[in-house]
Design a protein around this motif. Structure first.
Motif, PDB file in Angstrom:
ATOM      1  N   ASN A 101       0.936  -1.042  -0.074  1.00  0.00           N
ATOM      2  CA  ASN A 101      -0.108  -0.046  -0.033  1.00  0.00           C
ATOM      3  C   ASN A 101       1.069   1.436  -0.150  1.00  0.00           C
ATOM      4  OD1 ASN A 101      -2.542  -1.310   0.023  1.00  0.00           O
ATOM      5  ND2 ASN A 101      -2.847  -1.093   2.134  1.00  0.00           N
TER       6      ASN A 101
ATOM      7  N   ARG B 187      -0.697  10.387   9.003  1.00  0.00           N
ATOM      8  CA  ARG B 187      -1.462  10.584   7.997  1.00  0.00           C
ATOM      9  C   ARG B 187      -2.865  10.965   8.612  1.00  0.00           C
ATOM     10  NH1 ARG B 187       0.780   6.285   3.816  1.00  0.00           N
ATOM     11  NH2 ARG B 187      -0.828   5.138   4.573  1.00  0.00           N
TER      12      ARG B 187
ATOM     13  N   GLU C 198       3.608   1.760   1.250  1.00  0.00           N
ATOM     14  CA  GLU C 198       4.543   1.910   2.383  1.00  0.00           C
ATOM     15  C   GLU C 198       5.752   0.851   2.373  1.00  0.00           C
ATOM     16  OE1 GLU C 198       4.406   2.008   7.455  1.00  0.00           O
ATOM     17  OE2 GLU C 198       2.708   1.265   6.443  1.00  0.00           O
TER      18      GLU C 198
ATOM     19  N   ALA D 187      -1.517   2.173   9.138  1.00  0.00           N
ATOM     20  CA  ALA D 187      -0.622   2.921   8.728  1.00  0.00           C
ATOM     21  C   ALA D 187      -0.635   4.409   8.572  1.00  0.00           C
ATOM     22  CB  ALA D 187      -0.503   2.445   7.123  1.00  0.00           C
ATOM     23  N   ASP D 188      -1.908   4.825   8.609  1.00  0.00           N
ATOM     24  CA  ASP D 188      -2.229   6.164   8.564  1.00  0.00           C
ATOM     25  C   ASP D 188      -1.895   6.747   9.942  1.00  0.00           C
ATOM     26  OD1 ASP D 188      -3.462   6.809   5.933  1.00  0.00           O
ATOM     27  OD2 ASP D 188      -5.258   5.717   6.789  1.00  0.00           O
TER      28      ASP D 188
ATOM     29  N   ARG E  98       0.596  -4.320   9.129  1.00  0.00           N
ATOM     30  CA  ARG E  98      -0.034  -3.630   8.082  1.00  0.00           C
ATOM     31  C   ARG E  98      -1.154  -4.514   7.568  1.00  0.00           C
ATOM     32  NH1 ARG E  98       2.072  -0.351  11.100  1.00  0.00           N
ATOM     33  NH2 ARG E  98       3.192   1.531  10.131  1.00  0.00           N
TER      34      ARG E  98
ATOM     35  N   LEU F 123       2.164   6.540  10.337  1.00  0.00           N
ATOM     36  CA  LEU F 123       2.824   7.542   9.612  1.00  0.00           C
ATOM     37  C   LEU F 123       2.373   9.003   9.848  1.00  0.00           C
ATOM     38  CD1 LEU F 123       2.805   5.761   6.176  1.00  0.00           C
ATOM     39  CD2 LEU F 123       4.971   5.711   7.833  1.00  0.00           C
TER      40      LEU F 123
END
Length: 207
Positions: free
Chosen positions: A176, A205, A178, A199-200, A192, A203
């Motif tokens: 995705n 996000r 990453e 992941a958001d 993940r 990271l």
């Protein structure tokens, strides 16, 4: 429902790629993902410098890295002997692409890794890589035609695309968008795969 895909960049002359290989293949069974293996052929002088430029600090690091990789190999019952010289692994990388297209990738992949690290195969010898392909049920003649035809351009394009993504070493897994570098990041990759929304958070996000 389509399987989630993990892209794996690897190089047969990397000891850490060698010892991570079986754990990465296991993801197909344990996580139900599809793996796409791509070459990232390391240009040793580019990131290690010439032999003349290497310091005692550098050689201490190299000795440790091989010792460390050998520990991972021993746990898996693998033999990992230190390399005898600097190799251009283009032929073996071209074989990675060729074998996937002709349906004998796992056999080729395992044979090349095992034979090279046992000092039974020269990665930069076209006839030896062709013999591996023949042994796996492929055609050495078709492989040589591929090597002398589109292989170099395809190989270089894949590496250029990898570097645009941020790849700098192997094994690197991409999921995705990453990046996960090194076998010790496989547990994080699994997290993940099981919960990609994390992941958001990791990271920073915003959705």
């Amino acid at each position: 429902m389509a399987k989630q895909r993990v892209r794996i960049y690897s190089d047969y002359k990397s000891p850490y790629a060698f010892v991570a290989s079986a754990r990465l293949f296991a993801l197909e069974e344990t996580e139900g993902v599809e793996l796409e293996w791509l070459p990232y052929t390391l240009r040793i002088p580019e990131f290690m410098g010439t032999v003349e430029e290497r310091t005692p600090h550098f050689w201490r690091k190299v000795r440790y890295l091989y010792m460390d990789a050998r520990r991972f190999a021993n746990v898996q019952g693998l033999t990992l002997k230190g390399t005898r010289r600097i190799y251009d692994a283009f032929y073996s990388s071209a074989g990675m692409l060729f074998a996937q297209r002709h349906g004998f990738f796992r056999s080729y992949h395992d044979t090349v890794f095992r034979s090279f690290w046992n000092h039974e195969l020269e990665l930069d010898n076209l006839s030896e890589i062709g013999a591996v392909i023949e042994g796996c049920g492929g055609s050495a003649r078709e492989f040589e035609t591929y090597v002398n035809g589109p292989a170099r351009a395809e190989h270089d394009r894949i590496i250029d695309e990898a570097e645009e993504l941020g790849v700098f070493g192997v094994p690197t897994m991409v999921f995705n968008g990453e990046l996960f570098w090194g076998g010790d990041r496989i547990p994080m990759l699994i997290e993940r795969i099981r919960a990609p929304e994390t992941a958001d958070i990791a990271l920073g996000r915003r959705r």
